[in-house]
Scaffold this active site. Structure first.
Site, PDB file in Angstrom:
ATOM      1  N   CYS A   7       1.844   7.446  11.166  1.00  0.00           N
ATOM      2  CA  CYS A   7       1.494   6.307  10.331  1.00  0.00           C
ATOM      3  C   CYS A   7       1.652   6.628   8.850  1.00  0.00           C
ATOM      4  O   CYS A   7       1.021   7.544   8.330  1.00  0.00           O
ATOM      5  CB  CYS A   7       0.042   5.909  10.616  1.00  0.00           C
ATOM      6  SG  CYS A   7      -0.535   4.478   9.707  1.00  0.00           S
ATOM      7  N   GLY A  30       0.654  -8.302   9.882  1.00  0.00           N
ATOM      8  CA  GLY A  30       1.679  -8.651  10.864  1.00  0.00           C
ATOM      9  C   GLY A  30       1.473  -8.002  12.212  1.00  0.00           C
ATOM     10  O   GLY A  30       2.429  -7.868  12.977  1.00  0.00           O
ATOM     11  N   CYS A  51      -5.877   5.386  10.745  1.00  0.00           N
ATOM     12  CA  CYS A  51      -5.402   4.749   9.522  1.00  0.00           C
ATOM     13  C   CYS A  51      -5.850   3.296   9.457  1.00  0.00           C
ATOM     14  O   CYS A  51      -6.309   2.817   8.411  1.00  0.00           O
ATOM     15  CB  CYS A  51      -3.877   4.845   9.441  1.00  0.00           C
ATOM     16  SG  CYS A  51      -3.175   4.053   7.971  1.00  0.00           S
ATOM     17  N   MET A  75       0.832  -1.200   0.000  1.00  0.00           N
ATOM     18  CA  MET A  75       0.000   0.000   0.000  1.00  0.00           C
ATOM     19  C   MET A  75       0.868   1.252   0.000  1.00  0.00           C
ATOM     20  O   MET A  75       1.779   1.379   0.833  1.00  0.00           O
ATOM     21  CB  MET A  75      -0.900   0.033   1.238  1.00  0.00           C
ATOM     22  CG  MET A  75      -1.948  -1.045   1.308  1.00  0.00           C
ATOM     23  SD  MET A  75      -3.124  -0.723   2.645  1.00  0.00           S
ATOM     24  CE  MET A  75      -2.032  -0.667   4.066  1.00  0.00           C
TER      25      MET A  75
END
Length: 454
Positions: free
Chosen positions: A221, A125, A100, A35
């Site tokens: 982020c 993860g 996010c 992404m």
């Protein structure tokens, strides 16, 4: 996903490559997806996005799995970063990582994985786990969620719950506390039972030395580590004001804008050798109130109110509906110790939270995340605070007829104890959105410069 039990497809968010590696090890048909959410250069002029994408591609090539790229630059700008700017303008300190995950990873990316790529599940993860075993994720009957106000009855009877992972030091349920039931139902956390050290050994054994050398991300982020003041002033006009001593009302120095500081942060004031810390903000005057010690009573509070609370499994919990109160644990920062608290439910879905002991630097804009044992119940954004210990001390001295400890409180917005008719607790101040707790008209905030992504 092709496993030894069922067939289907797994999509792994390749910003978490350990998950992809572990999925491949478990005989899943894995597709890696990278992404891109921010389009910028870091301070050294290096395009970190391209470097990260190349690392992801190398891992997918070594694992011999398909690799895709998807861009959510526009979505990130409108749903995460613009929200961040608005929150700073309101005097709050937002948490973009939680937002996010809610809007980008577990909404747009989730929809892309399941609808466009036809995945049965997605893997990330994050160090977390759910109440579903991996096999159960693939045996579910997937139906479109009803477009109604309330959840489907089956979903209410059989909610998927979010639990802390085995590595409590790396537990990331805090950042997942706003995600939806639909996304959680179709998410696998391959690292749920693993520790970070063990994952690194796995990655080394798989030949991913180039990934192991990467530093862990500690910044905003998908934006990264930056000089925050310089970065935020690229998007918000400076709003200079004064540092004001909360005890005396004396002006101690000047700052470039209240949004460059958060509560509890050290204020580096020119000409002051001693450490001063931000304890309150007044966005109507641009004043930042400071105190001379890191644990000053003006930084200690035990009461807060959230906006409408997001409950992960139950909305809200049966105990809270039945008694209107519930005992559980609370944190508002990742990795801070869990603190016992009492939660009171309001009619609009918001909650009051009172902690067992005063905590340092409770901050509007951050998220109050609740736990019962190792289960993460959900979270709500903090919108107002109760009085500080310093304010309560001043009030007790007045009631006792004693002279105040310090010479002046007239300029300190924290010292005005305001009664609010809808306030369920006599100790709580008004629930308006002005963190300084004064009932005053708020000036229109400046509009950020229109720096839209390309």
């Amino acid at each position: 996903m092709a496993t030894c039990w069922s067939s289907g497809k797994l999509i792994s968010n390749s910003s978490y490559l350990e998950g992809a590696c572990h999925g491949k090890h478990n005989w899943y048909h894995v597709t890696g997806v990278f992404m891109k959410n921010w389009d910028s250069l870091d301070e050294k002029g290096v395009c970190t996005t391209e470097r990260d994408c190349e690392d992801a591609y190398k891992v997918c090539r070594q694992l011999d799995i398909p690799f895709h790229q998807v861009s959510y630059v526009k979505e990130y700008w409108h749903e995460v970063f613009s929200n961040l700017l608005r929150e700073y303008q309101r005097g709050r300190t937002p948490n973009p990582d939680i937002i996010c995950n809610k809007h980008i990873k577990f909404k747009h990316f989730y929809q892309y994985a399941t609808n466009t790529l036809g995945a049965d599940a997605m893997a990330t993860g994050h160090y977390a786990r759910t109440s579903l075993e991996d096999e159960e994720v693939f045996h579910q009957r997937h139906v479109l969620p009803p477009q109604t106000l309330f959840r489907d009855r089956f979903e209410i009877r059989n909610p998927v719950r979010l639990f802390q992972g085995a590595d409590l030091l790396k537990d990331q349920t805090f950042f997942l506390s706003q995600i939806s039931q639909n996304a959680l139902r179709r998410t696998i956390f391959p690292l749920a039972s693993l520790t970070k050290d063990f994952v690194k050994k796995m990655a080394a054994g798989a030949g991913f030395e180039h990934v192991l050398k990467k530093k862990e991300s500690m910044g905003i982020c998908f934006i990264g580590e930056r000089n925050f003041e310089e970065f935020i002033l690229e998007y918000l006009e400076p709003r200079p004001g004064n540092f004001v001593c909360i005890e005396t009302g004396k002006v101690m120095g000047e700052h470039k804008g209240w949004f460059t500081f958060t509560l509890g942060q050290r204020a580096r004031i020119g000409g002051q050798r001693d450490a001063w810390f931000v304890v309150d903000k007044d966005i109507t005057t641009n004043d930042l109130f400071v105190a001379p010690t890191t644990n000053h009573p003006a930084l200690l509070r035990d009461t807060l109110r959230t906006e409408r609370f997001h409950w992960i499994a139950e909305e809200p919990s049966a105990e809270l509906i039945r008694t209107k109160m519930m005992e559980c644990q609370f944190r508002f920062q990742h990795q801070m110790p869990l603190t016992p608290c009492t939660v009171t439910l309001n009619q609009d879905g918001s909650v009051w939270i009172m902690t067992a002991k005063p905590l340092r630097a409770l901050t509007p804009g951050q998220f109050a995340v609740l736990y019962k044992g190792d289960e993460c119940l959900g979270s709500g954004k903090i919108i107002s605070l109760g009085p500080s210990e310093y304010t309560l001390q001043q009030g007790r001295q007045r009631l006792a007829g004693k002279p105040l400890t310090h010479s002046s409180t007239s300029q300190n917005p924290s010292h005005k104890l305001i009664a609010a008719n809808q306030n369920p607790s006599p100790r709580l101040v008004s629930a308006n959105q002005n963190p300084s707790h004064r009932l005053v008209p708020v000036k229109r905030n400046p509009t950020p410069r229109p720096l839209l992504p390309k």
